[in-house]
Design an enzyme around this catalytic site. Structure first.
Site, PDB file in Angstrom:
ATOM      1  N   LYS A 168       0.587  -0.426  -0.292  1.00  0.00           N
ATOM      2  CA  LYS A 168       0.013  -0.101   0.010  1.00  0.00           C
ATOM      3  C   LYS A 168       0.869   1.800  -0.058  1.00  0.00           C
ATOM      4  CE  LYS A 168      -3.970   2.485   2.401  1.00  0.00           C
ATOM      5  NZ  LYS A 168      -4.849   2.718   3.742  1.00  0.00           N
TER       6      LYS A 168
ATOM      7  N   ARG B  29     -11.135  10.257   1.701  1.00  0.00           N
ATOM      8  CA  ARG B  29     -10.993  10.459   2.772  1.00  0.00           C
ATOM      9  C   ARG B  29     -12.060  11.297   2.837  1.00  0.00           C
ATOM     10  NH1 ARG B  29      -4.575  11.799   2.345  1.00  0.00           N
ATOM     11  NH2 ARG B  29      -4.210   8.907   2.680  1.00  0.00           N
TER      12      ARG B  29
ATOM     13  N   LYS C  73       0.977  10.468   5.865  1.00  0.00           N
ATOM     14  CA  LYS C  73       1.062   8.900   6.204  1.00  0.00           C
ATOM     15  C   LYS C  73       2.284   7.989   4.988  1.00  0.00           C
ATOM     16  CE  LYS C  73      -3.399   7.848   6.624  1.00  0.00           C
ATOM     17  NZ  LYS C  73      -4.675   6.906   6.391  1.00  0.00           N
TER      18      LYS C  73
ATOM     19  N   LYS D  15      -1.921  -1.686  -3.628  1.00  0.00           N
ATOM     20  CA  LYS D  15      -2.637  -0.479  -3.143  1.00  0.00           C
ATOM     21  C   LYS D  15      -2.498   1.016  -3.823  1.00  0.00           C
ATOM     22  CE  LYS D  15      -6.521   2.006  -0.570  1.00  0.00           C
ATOM     23  NZ  LYS D  15      -7.296   2.561   0.856  1.00  0.00           N
TER      24      LYS D  15
ATOM     25  N   SER E 113     -10.589   5.802  -4.637  1.00  0.00           N
ATOM     26  CA  SER E 113     -11.004   6.884  -5.635  1.00  0.00           C
ATOM     27  C   SER E 113     -10.718   7.403  -5.979  1.00  0.00           C
ATOM     28  CB  SER E 113     -11.789   6.816  -4.073  1.00  0.00           C
ATOM     29  OG  SER E 113     -10.787   7.805  -3.108  1.00  0.00           O
TER      30      SER E 113
ATOM     31  N   TYR F  83     -15.355   0.835  -6.957  1.00  0.00           N
ATOM     32  CA  TYR F  83     -16.449   1.796  -6.855  1.00  0.00           C
ATOM     33  C   TYR F  83     -17.198   1.175  -8.168  1.00  0.00           C
ATOM     34  CZ  TYR F  83     -13.798   3.155  -3.068  1.00  0.00           C
ATOM     35  OH  TYR F  83     -12.783   3.437  -1.781  1.00  0.00           O
TER      36      TYR F  83
END
Length: 374
Positions: free
Chosen positions: A242, A252, A265, A296, A322, A361
């Site tokens: 990731k 988010r 992060k 990811k 997303s 999605y």
């Protein structure tokens, strides 16, 4: 001259005002509707080719016959966002066509998934600010939104798979995946909390635990705890590779952490420039007990998907995140691209790269198209 006709004569035979129109498309209007002479190029002899690649592309049936990768509904995992309330669907502004759903509506979409033969859904909560704290303690609440949704889904549709994200970012007031002390993300202390979160989800009926936090050692700790507590059949899909990415922004927004996140992060998610490091991460997670591994984001990391699949031959999944979804959906909404074709092209691209499955999605739309064409 053009095709044996004096261009000057053609132009001067017409009123001056029509000169530009006469040659607007590169040849005189008078010649457009007359048979064209066969040029020397068209009269050239055929090439002496034993192999012509275009033969296998000549028609739809032929293309289907030699197609190397095929997307089916079995390849799809549908991520959903759950929010408190009743009978409500709240659009996510940055993700056209995606809603936050109350538990009763999550169940209705689970029904839709079952009818479309989508084998698994993934759940992510929108946690109200009042329930967020520094420790992410709502993650351990056996009656939190994720656990409510799991129980409701499994009650009505026990045969559909449910995947639960294990990480603290939907629950912390600072938006990070782990505990913080003096500005530093604590690894081992966070893992202890993640183990409790995974057990809470397993007790609610979750089928697949999916740690997305990127703490060192969390797969082994979670696997041991699941086995010790009678959840030996609960699978682990590790977010093994990731990356710290700019493509997570709309997600988010959807879970409500965009405004709470402090800093970034990069001290625990991977550097986007690294490839060999991904193999080390995946190898460790497999050794610790991961049943499936994930890369990811998706499209910017197709090379990682291919390396992971080729190197480990493990069930390998990819998350079309997303930001990837929003780019396609947003461009399609503005008429800039053919949204349906772009959707399918992107999903087949993941299969071609070696992915066994895709979190996307687009899952319901893709499944509807696949079903309509079958």
């Amino acid at each position: 001259e053009m095709l044996g006709v004096d261009l000057y004569q053609v132009q001067t035979s017409r009123p001056r005002g029509e000169d530009n129109m006469a040659i607007k498309f590169g040849r005189p209007i008078e010649l457009r509707d007359t048979p064209r002479r066969q040029t020397d190029a068209l009269a050239s002899p055929s090439l002496d080719l034993a192999i012509r690649m275009r033969r296998n592309r000549k028609s739809e049936w032929a293309r289907r016959l030699v197609r190397e990768n095929v997307l089916t509904t079995d390849d799809l995992i549908w991520p959903m966002f759950v929010v408190d309330g009743h009978n409500t669907r709240t659009p996510v502004a940055s993700m056209p066509g995606v809603d936050r759903l109350t538990v009763d509506q999550i169940v209705r979409d689970a029904e839709r998934a079952a009818k479309l033969n989508i084998p698994c859904i993934a759940l992510f909560p929108f946690t109200e600010p009042a329930l967020r704290d520094e420790q992410g303690s709502e993650a351990l609440n056996p009656d939190n939104l994720v656990c409510q949704a799991v129980r409701a889904i499994k009650k009505e549709f026990p045969d559909i798979g449910v995947l639960c994200d294990v990480a603290l970012d939907p629950f912390t007031s600072h938006g990070h995946d782990g505990l913080i002390e003096d500005g530093k993300i604590l690894n081992d202390e966070t893992v202890a909390v993640l183990v409790k979160q995974a057990l809470t989800q397993a007790e609610a009926g979750c089928d697949v635990i999916a740690p997305s936090d990127m703490m060192d050692g969390r797969i082994g700790a979670i696997r041991e705890a699941l086995d010790d507590n009678g959840f030996g059949d609960v699978q682990i899909m590790s977010y093994a590779a990731k990356y710290a990415s700019a493509f997570y922004g709309p997600f988010r927004d959807a879970i409500g952490s965009a405004k709470t996140l402090t800093g970034d992060k990069r001290t625990y998610q991977m550097d986007s420039a690294n490839s060999d490091e991904a193999l080390r991460e995946v190898e460790l997670d497999i050794a610790e007990g991961a049943d499936m591994v994930m890369v990811k984001p998706g499209m910017p990391y197709l090379d990682i998907v291919r390396r992971v699949k080729d190197h480990f031959a493990m069930p390998t999944f990819v998350y079309q995140v997303s930001g990837e979804y929003a780019m396609i959906a947003g461009a399609a909404a503005n008429g800039w691209i053919d949204g349906e074709r772009a959707m399918m092209e992107s999903l087949v691209g993941f299969k071609r790269a070696g992915a066994d499955g895709i979190l996307t999605y687009f899952a319901p739309k893709a499944a509807e198209k696949i079903k309509a064409e079958s």
